[in-house]
Design a protein around this motif. Structure first.
Motif, short mmCIF file in Angstrom:
data_model
loop_
_atom_site.label_atom_id
_atom_site.label_comp_id
_atom_site.label_asym_id
_atom_site.label_seq_id
_atom_site.Cartn_x
_atom_site.Cartn_y
_atom_site.Cartn_z
N THR A 2 0.80 -1.21 0.00
CA THR A 2 0.00 0.00 0.00
C THR A 2 0.84 1.27 0.00
O THR A 2 0.32 2.33 -0.30
N ASN A 3 2.11 1.17 0.34
CA ASN A 3 2.96 2.34 0.39
C ASN A 3 3.21 2.85 -1.03
O ASN A 3 3.73 2.13 -1.88
N LYS A 4 2.88 4.11 -1.28
CA LYS A 4 2.97 4.67 -2.63
C LYS A 4 4.42 4.72 -3.12
O LYS A 4 4.70 4.42 -4.28
N LYS A 5 5.36 5.08 -2.25
CA LYS A 5 6.77 5.16 -2.66
C LYS A 5 7.31 3.78 -3.03
O LYS A 5 8.05 3.65 -4.01
N GLU A 6 6.95 2.77 -2.29
CA GLU A 6 7.38 1.40 -2.61
C GLU A 6 6.80 0.95 -3.95
O GLU A 6 7.48 0.30 -4.74
N ARG A 7 5.54 1.28 -4.18
CA ARG A 7 4.88 0.88 -5.43
C ARG A 7 5.53 1.57 -6.63
O ARG A 7 5.76 0.94 -7.67
N ILE A 8 5.88 2.85 -6.50
CA ILE A 8 6.53 3.57 -7.60
C ILE A 8 7.92 3.00 -7.85
O ILE A 8 8.34 2.84 -9.00
N ALA A 9 8.64 2.68 -6.78
CA ALA A 9 9.97 2.09 -6.94
C ALA A 9 9.88 0.73 -7.62
O ALA A 9 10.70 0.40 -8.50
N ARG A 15 9.94 -1.57 -15.15
CA ARG A 15 10.26 -0.94 -16.43
C ARG A 15 11.70 -1.18 -16.84
O ARG A 15 12.04 -1.01 -18.01
N GLN A 16 12.57 -1.57 -15.93
CA GLN A 16 13.94 -1.95 -16.30
C GLN A 16 13.94 -3.28 -17.04
O GLN A 16 14.83 -3.54 -17.84
N HIS A 17 12.95 -4.11 -16.77
CA HIS A 17 12.86 -5.43 -17.40
C HIS A 17 12.04 -5.42 -18.68
O HIS A 17 12.31 -6.19 -19.59
N VAL A 18 11.02 -4.58 -18.74
CA VAL A 18 10.10 -4.60 -19.89
C VAL A 18 9.69 -3.17 -20.24
O VAL A 18 9.47 -2.35 -19.35
N LYS A 19 9.62 -2.89 -21.54
CA LYS A 19 9.26 -1.55 -22.00
C LYS A 19 7.74 -1.44 -22.10
O LYS A 19 7.14 -1.84 -23.09
N VAL A 20 7.14 -0.91 -21.05
CA VAL A 20 5.69 -0.68 -21.02
C VAL A 20 5.47 0.74 -20.52
O VAL A 20 6.34 1.32 -19.87
N PRO A 21 4.30 1.33 -20.80
CA PRO A 21 4.01 2.66 -20.25
C PRO A 21 4.03 2.65 -18.73
O PRO A 21 3.75 1.63 -18.09
N PHE A 22 4.36 3.79 -18.13
CA PHE A 22 4.51 3.86 -16.68
C PHE A 22 3.21 3.52 -15.96
O PHE A 22 3.22 2.86 -14.92
N VAL A 23 2.08 3.92 -16.52
CA VAL A 23 0.78 3.62 -15.89
C VAL A 23 0.58 2.11 -15.82
O VAL A 23 0.12 1.59 -14.80
N LEU A 24 0.95 1.41 -16.87
CA LEU A 24 0.82 -0.05 -16.87
C LEU A 24 1.79 -0.69 -15.87
O LEU A 24 1.43 -1.64 -15.18
N SER A 25 2.98 -0.14 -15.76
CA SER A 25 3.94 -0.69 -14.79
C SER A 25 3.46 -0.46 -13.36
O SER A 25 3.73 -1.27 -12.47
N GLN A 26 2.72 0.62 -13.12
CA GLN A 26 2.15 0.83 -11.78
C GLN A 26 1.08 -0.20 -11.47
O GLN A 26 0.97 -0.66 -10.34
N LYS A 27 0.28 -0.58 -12.47
CA LYS A 27 -0.70 -1.65 -12.27
C LYS A 27 0.00 -2.96 -11.96
O LYS A 27 -0.43 -3.73 -11.11
N LEU A 28 1.09 -3.24 -12.68
CA LEU A 28 1.84 -4.47 -12.45
C LEU A 28 2.51 -4.47 -11.08
O LEU A 28 2.69 -5.52 -10.47
N ARG A 30 1.30 -3.54 -8.37
CA ARG A 30 0.32 -3.87 -7.33
C ARG A 30 0.06 -5.36 -7.19
O ARG A 30 -0.47 -5.80 -6.18
N VAL A 31 0.41 -6.14 -8.20
CA VAL A 31 0.13 -7.58 -8.16
C VAL A 31 1.35 -8.33 -7.64
O VAL A 31 2.46 -7.83 -7.65
N ILE A 32 1.11 -9.55 -7.19
CA ILE A 32 2.19 -10.37 -6.65
C ILE A 32 2.50 -11.54 -7.57
O ILE A 32 3.65 -11.82 -7.86
N THR A 33 1.48 -12.22 -8.05
CA THR A 33 1.72 -13.45 -8.82
C THR A 33 1.97 -13.16 -10.29
O THR A 33 1.53 -12.15 -10.84
N ALA A 34 2.68 -14.08 -10.93
CA ALA A 34 2.96 -13.96 -12.35
C ALA A 34 1.68 -14.10 -13.17
O ALA A 34 1.53 -13.46 -14.21
#
Length: 87
Positions: A2-9, A15-28, A30-34
């Motif tokens: 739930t911590n916003k700073k942790e989620r942004i980090a 995004r270092q692993h996959v080139k996706v828009p930042f909004v999509l990386s923020q959704k990713l 939040r999830v834990i499982t592959a």
């Protein structure tokens, strides 16, 4: 997570692993499982393949990485382990 700073980090690490828009990386972030990450990517129009490189002895899970592609071109790989995404 739930911590916003942790989620942004975590979104930046994704995004270092996959080139996706930042909004999509923020959704990713939040999830834990592959599986949940793959579901989000598929809904966003990406193609996802699972590559299993090993198995977890204690719970019968898998580890490996998700190969993410857009329009037939690979845009990155997201590693996952026994406890979820490894980012």
């Amino acid at each position: 997570m739930t911590n916003k700073k942790e989620r942004i980090a975590r979104a930046r690490r994704i995004r270092q692993h996959v080139k996706v828009p930042f909004v999509l990386s923020q959704k990713l972030a939040r999830v834990i499982t592959a599986f949940d990450a793959a579901e989000i990517l598929i809904k966003a129009g990406y193609t996802v393949d699972y590559v299993v490189t090993g198995h977890c002895l204690d719970d019968g899970g898998e580890n490996g990485f998700l190969v993410v592609a857009k329009d037939g071109k690979e845009v990155g790989r997201i590693p996952y382990g026994c406890t979820g995404l490894d980012v």
